[in-house]
Design an enzyme around this catalytic site. Structure first.
Site, mmCIF file in Angstrom:
data_model
loop_
_atom_site.group_PDB
_atom_site.id
_atom_site.type_symbol
_atom_site.label_atom_id
_atom_site.label_comp_id
_atom_site.label_asym_id
_atom_site.label_seq_id
_atom_site.Cartn_x
_atom_site.Cartn_y
_atom_site.Cartn_z
ATOM 1 N N HIS A 117 -53.518 31.168 -64.022
ATOM 2 C CA HIS A 117 -54.973 30.967 -63.850
ATOM 3 C C HIS A 117 -55.467 29.658 -64.475
ATOM 4 C CE1 HIS A 117 -55.453 34.894 -62.134
ATOM 5 N NE2 HIS A 117 -55.082 35.535 -63.222
ATOM 6 N N HIS A 156 -52.943 39.085 -59.170
ATOM 7 C CA HIS A 156 -54.140 38.235 -59.182
ATOM 8 C C HIS A 156 -53.822 36.889 -58.528
ATOM 9 C CE1 HIS A 156 -54.614 41.011 -62.684
ATOM 10 N NE2 HIS A 156 -55.808 41.148 -62.120
ATOM 11 N N ASP A 233 -48.287 43.278 -62.228
ATOM 12 C CA ASP A 233 -49.523 44.066 -62.262
ATOM 13 C C ASP A 233 -49.932 44.611 -60.892
ATOM 14 O OD1 ASP A 233 -50.035 41.476 -61.505
ATOM 15 O OD2 ASP A 233 -51.445 41.044 -63.134
HETATM 16 ZN ZN LIG Z 1 -52.209 39.259 -62.903
#
Ligand SMILES: [Zn+2]
Length: 289
Positions: A117, A156, A233
């Site tokens: 990120h 993500h 995840d």
């Molecule tokens: Zn993640």
């Protein structure tokens, strides 16, 4: 095939209390891998990464900001020494990439903090420096290769990796992620970035078919090296997401990677369930077969 694990136990020495990105993630995973795969090679000492290499992906202002004792956002705290921890995580990723390139054998960086990120000038989403983006750009600089791909199967979107590697010649990024979900990006393809959003609660079959397609896109690009943002995840038991993968699905990802026959290195991104050690073990065990 032997697996190289890059892991400095000191990466467990920082903690924001109550935060899901906690030291036990790597402590328990390291213990599990050592018990389960006693023949693997471990390396815990890495050379310091020069600023010049970090600056391939980040701005000087960002490197300076990492030293300032203010939280970056609600999820991404300032912690004493965080810059040093992030740099060490980058160092391990660089070594993993070099090992894969030089030997053709797999390598996994079992470090924290994660990185995908982090953008060129912003720490966010538990990430401070983007180790996969830095390793990609360092590989293009240091190795005699023309094409490199990033495969991101963290649940993500790797927004930082996308932002940093967008438009870079010889680079393909392919990311599969829950959408809607944090950080809200990655809805469409963008230049050399392929995005594969999957809705929350999607079936395992749909998610795995999408992951297969995302890897096929990489294979079609014919990269000489694959760097994997390995987040765990998308597991059904993960507390942060709403996806449905089972442990054995991570074994499939490892097997697929092995079957590409392309040198590859992976770095740990997310994965917050107590089953993380087994998930990593499934992935690496199948990849190293
Ligand atoms: Zn993640």
């Amino acid at each position: 095939m032997s697996m190289l694990i890059l892991h400095d136990p000191a990466c467990a020495n920082y903690e924001a209390l109550g935060h899901p990105e906690k030291p036990d993630r790597v402590i328990h995973t390291a213990a599990y891998l050592q018990d389960t795969f006693p023949g693997w090679t471990w390396r815990s000492k890495f050379e310091e990464v020069p600023d010049e290499t970090l600056l391939l992906a980040h701005t000087p202002k960002h490197l300076a900001r990492l030293e300032v004792e203010n939280d970056f956002d609600a999820d991404t705290r300032y912690l004493p020494g965080i810059s040093r921890y992030a740099r060490s995580s980058v160092a391990a990723a660089l070594l993993a990439a070099r090992h894969a390139h030089d030997t053709g054998r797999p390598a996994f960086s079992l470090m924290r903090p994660p990185g995908h990120h982090a953008t060129s000038n912003e720490a966010m989403g538990f990430c401070y420096l983007n180790q996969v983006a830095i390793a990609t750009l360092a590989a293009m600089r240091d190795f005699d290769i023309r094409r490199i791909a990033v495969w991101d199967f963290d649940a993500h979107h790797g927004n930082g990796t996308e932002a940093i590697l967008l438009g870079r010649e010889g680079v393909l990024v392919s990311s599969v992620h829950q959408s809607p979900g944090y950080p809200g990006t990655g809805l469409h393809d963008l230049g050399n970035v392929r995005n594969w959003p999957v809705p929350p609660g999607s079936s395992r079959d749909l998610h795995m078919d999408t992951l297969r397609a995302s890897l096929d896109a990489i294979v079609g690009f014919r990269p000489e090296l694959i760097l994997v943002s390995a987040g765990f995840d998308a597991y059904v038991g993960d507390p942060l997401t709403e996806m449905t993968l089972e442990a054995e699905d991570f074994a499939s990802l490892g097997k697929w990677l092995q079957h590409t026959g392309i040198p590859a290195a992976a770095v740990l991104e997310g994965g917050y369930s107590a089953d993380l050690p087994q998930l990593v073990g499934e992935f690496l065990g199948a990849w190293s077969e």
